[in-house]
Design a protein around this motif. Structure first.
Motif, PDB file in Angstrom:
ATOM      1  N   GLN A   7      64.240  42.408  25.464  1.00  0.00           N
ATOM      2  CA  GLN A   7      62.925  42.891  25.084  1.00  0.00           C
ATOM      3  C   GLN A   7      63.013  43.409  23.650  1.00  0.00           C
ATOM      4  OE1 GLN A   7      61.787  45.693  27.978  1.00  0.00           O
ATOM      5  NE2 GLN A   7      59.687  45.100  27.888  1.00  0.00           N
ATOM      6  N   SER A   8      62.025  43.133  22.808  1.00  0.00           N
ATOM      7  CA  SER A   8      62.078  43.575  21.423  1.00  0.00           C
ATOM      8  C   SER A   8      60.712  44.052  20.973  1.00  0.00           C
ATOM      9  CB  SER A   8      62.554  42.432  20.525  1.00  0.00           C
ATOM     10  OG  SER A   8      61.676  41.350  20.616  1.00  0.00           O
ATOM     11  N   GLY A  50      61.657  38.024  23.424  1.00  0.00           N
ATOM     12  CA  GLY A  50      62.889  38.228  22.667  1.00  0.00           C
ATOM     13  C   GLY A  50      63.297  36.969  21.941  1.00  0.00           C
ATOM     14  N   THR A  51      64.470  37.031  21.324  1.00  0.00           N
ATOM     15  CA  THR A  51      64.978  35.924  20.533  1.00  0.00           C
ATOM     16  C   THR A  51      66.316  35.460  21.087  1.00  0.00           C
ATOM     17  OG1 THR A  51      66.081  37.432  19.006  1.00  0.00           O
ATOM     18  CG2 THR A  51      63.848  36.734  18.432  1.00  0.00           C
ATOM     19  N   ARG A  65      62.413  31.962  19.686  1.00  0.00           N
ATOM     20  CA  ARG A  65      61.652  33.134  20.151  1.00  0.00           C
ATOM     21  C   ARG A  65      60.964  32.747  21.447  1.00  0.00           C
ATOM     22  NH1 ARG A  65      60.724  38.281  20.071  1.00  0.00           N
ATOM     23  NH2 ARG A  65      58.599  38.931  20.266  1.00  0.00           N
ATOM     24  N   CYS A  66      61.087  33.617  22.466  1.00  0.00           N
ATOM     25  CA  CYS A  66      60.501  33.311  23.769  1.00  0.00           C
ATOM     26  C   CYS A  66      59.652  34.472  24.272  1.00  0.00           C
ATOM     27  CB  CYS A  66      61.592  33.028  24.797  1.00  0.00           C
ATOM     28  SG  CYS A  66      62.594  31.590  24.409  1.00  0.00           S
ATOM     29  N   SER A 152      67.873  38.406  30.916  1.00  0.00           N
ATOM     30  CA  SER A 152      68.642  37.352  30.279  1.00  0.00           C
ATOM     31  C   SER A 152      68.354  36.050  31.013  1.00  0.00           C
ATOM     32  CB  SER A 152      70.127  37.700  30.375  1.00  0.00           C
ATOM     33  OG  SER A 152      70.920  36.620  29.970  1.00  0.00           O
ATOM     34  N   ILE A 153      68.044  35.010  30.255  1.00  0.00           N
ATOM     35  CA  ILE A 153      67.799  33.694  30.846  1.00  0.00           C
ATOM     36  C   ILE A 153      68.728  32.699  30.172  1.00  0.00           C
ATOM     37  CG2 ILE A 153      66.161  31.811  31.155  1.00  0.00           C
ATOM     38  CD1 ILE A 153      63.960  33.807  31.366  1.00  0.00           C
ATOM     39  N   SER A 154      69.362  31.891  30.969  1.00  0.00           N
ATOM     40  CA  SER A 154      70.257  30.852  30.481  1.00  0.00           C
ATOM     41  C   SER A 154      69.792  29.524  31.059  1.00  0.00           C
ATOM     42  CB  SER A 154      71.681  31.169  30.948  1.00  0.00           C
ATOM     43  OG  SER A 154      72.514  30.066  30.742  1.00  0.00           O
TER      44      SER A 154
END
Length: 166
Positions: A7-8, A50-51, A65-66, A152-154
Motif C-alpha cells: 500500500q502506498s 502499489g508498485t 503500478r497496480c 503481496s501478489i505474485s
C-alpha cells in the motif's frame, strides 16, 4: 509473472495528499471493519495499490503500478476482484469472481484489454491464496498474501508475453 505491491500514498502537495490519504484510508479500512470475521476472504476486502516490477518474455524489466479492489459477493464465501496494472509498455485489467468451499476456491476470470478469460482453481489457507488461472490463450500461477495493511501478489506465466510480475 509475479506481482507484489505494498500500500502506498500518492505523491502530491501536502493538503491534497492529506485529503487523498483520508479518502484512501476510508476506502481501505471501512470495508475491512465491516467484513465478516469468519469469511475466508475477509482480510482481502478493500482497496489496494502499489508498485512493482514486470519482466517481459524478452527479459526486459519495467516498473509497474497496480490498483486492486476486493469485495465480498452475496456471501462471505464469494469474492469479486478487480486488478488493474500498467507499466510504460504493458497494461492489464483483470476481473475475477471466486467462491470458496472449505479450503478449495474456484470460479472464473476475465482480462478486459485482451478480451480473454477462463477458470480459476486453487486453495486458500489463512492469509494465503494460491490459484491456477487457465484460459485458451493464457495460463498463470497466482499467489496472494495479506498481512495487515500489506498485500503481496505474485503472478508467474512462463511462455507468455509477460512472464513475471512482482
Amino acid at each position: 509473472m509475479r506481482i507484489r505491491w505494498l500500500q502506498s500514498e500518492p505523491s502530491c502537495p501536502r493538503a491534497i495528499r492529506d485529503i487523498a490519504t483520508s479518502v484512501l484510508l476510508a476506502l481501505v479500512f471501512l470495508p475491512v471493519l465491516a467484513a465478516p470475521a469468519d469469511g475466508p476472504f475477509a482480510a482481502l476486502q478493500g482497496s489496494w495499490s502499489g508498485t512493482g516490477t514486470i519482466v517481459m518474455s524478452s527479459g526486459a524489466k519495467e516498473r509497474i503500478r497496480c490498483n486492486a479492489t476486493h469485495r465480498l459477493g452475496a456471501s462471505s464465501s464469494e469474492l469479486q476482484l478487480a486488478l488493474n496494472c500498467e507499466s510504460d509498455s504493458y497494461k492489464f485489467n483483470l476481473e475475477s469472481q471466486i467462491t470458496s468451499s472449505g479450503s478449495a476456491i474456484s470460479r472464473n476470470w476475465f482480462e478486459k484489454t485482451r478480451a480473454t478469460g477462463g477458470s480459476i482453481n486453487g486453495r486458500i489457507a489463512g492469509n494465503q491464496i494460491n490459484v491456477r488461472a487457465e484460459g485458451q490463450t493464457f495460463n498463470a500461477l497466482l499467489s496472494v498474501t495479506t498481512r495487515g495493511e500489506r498485500q503481496s501478489i505474485s503472478i508467474r506465466s512462463p511462455g507468455s508475453e509477460m512472464s513475471d510480475v512482482s
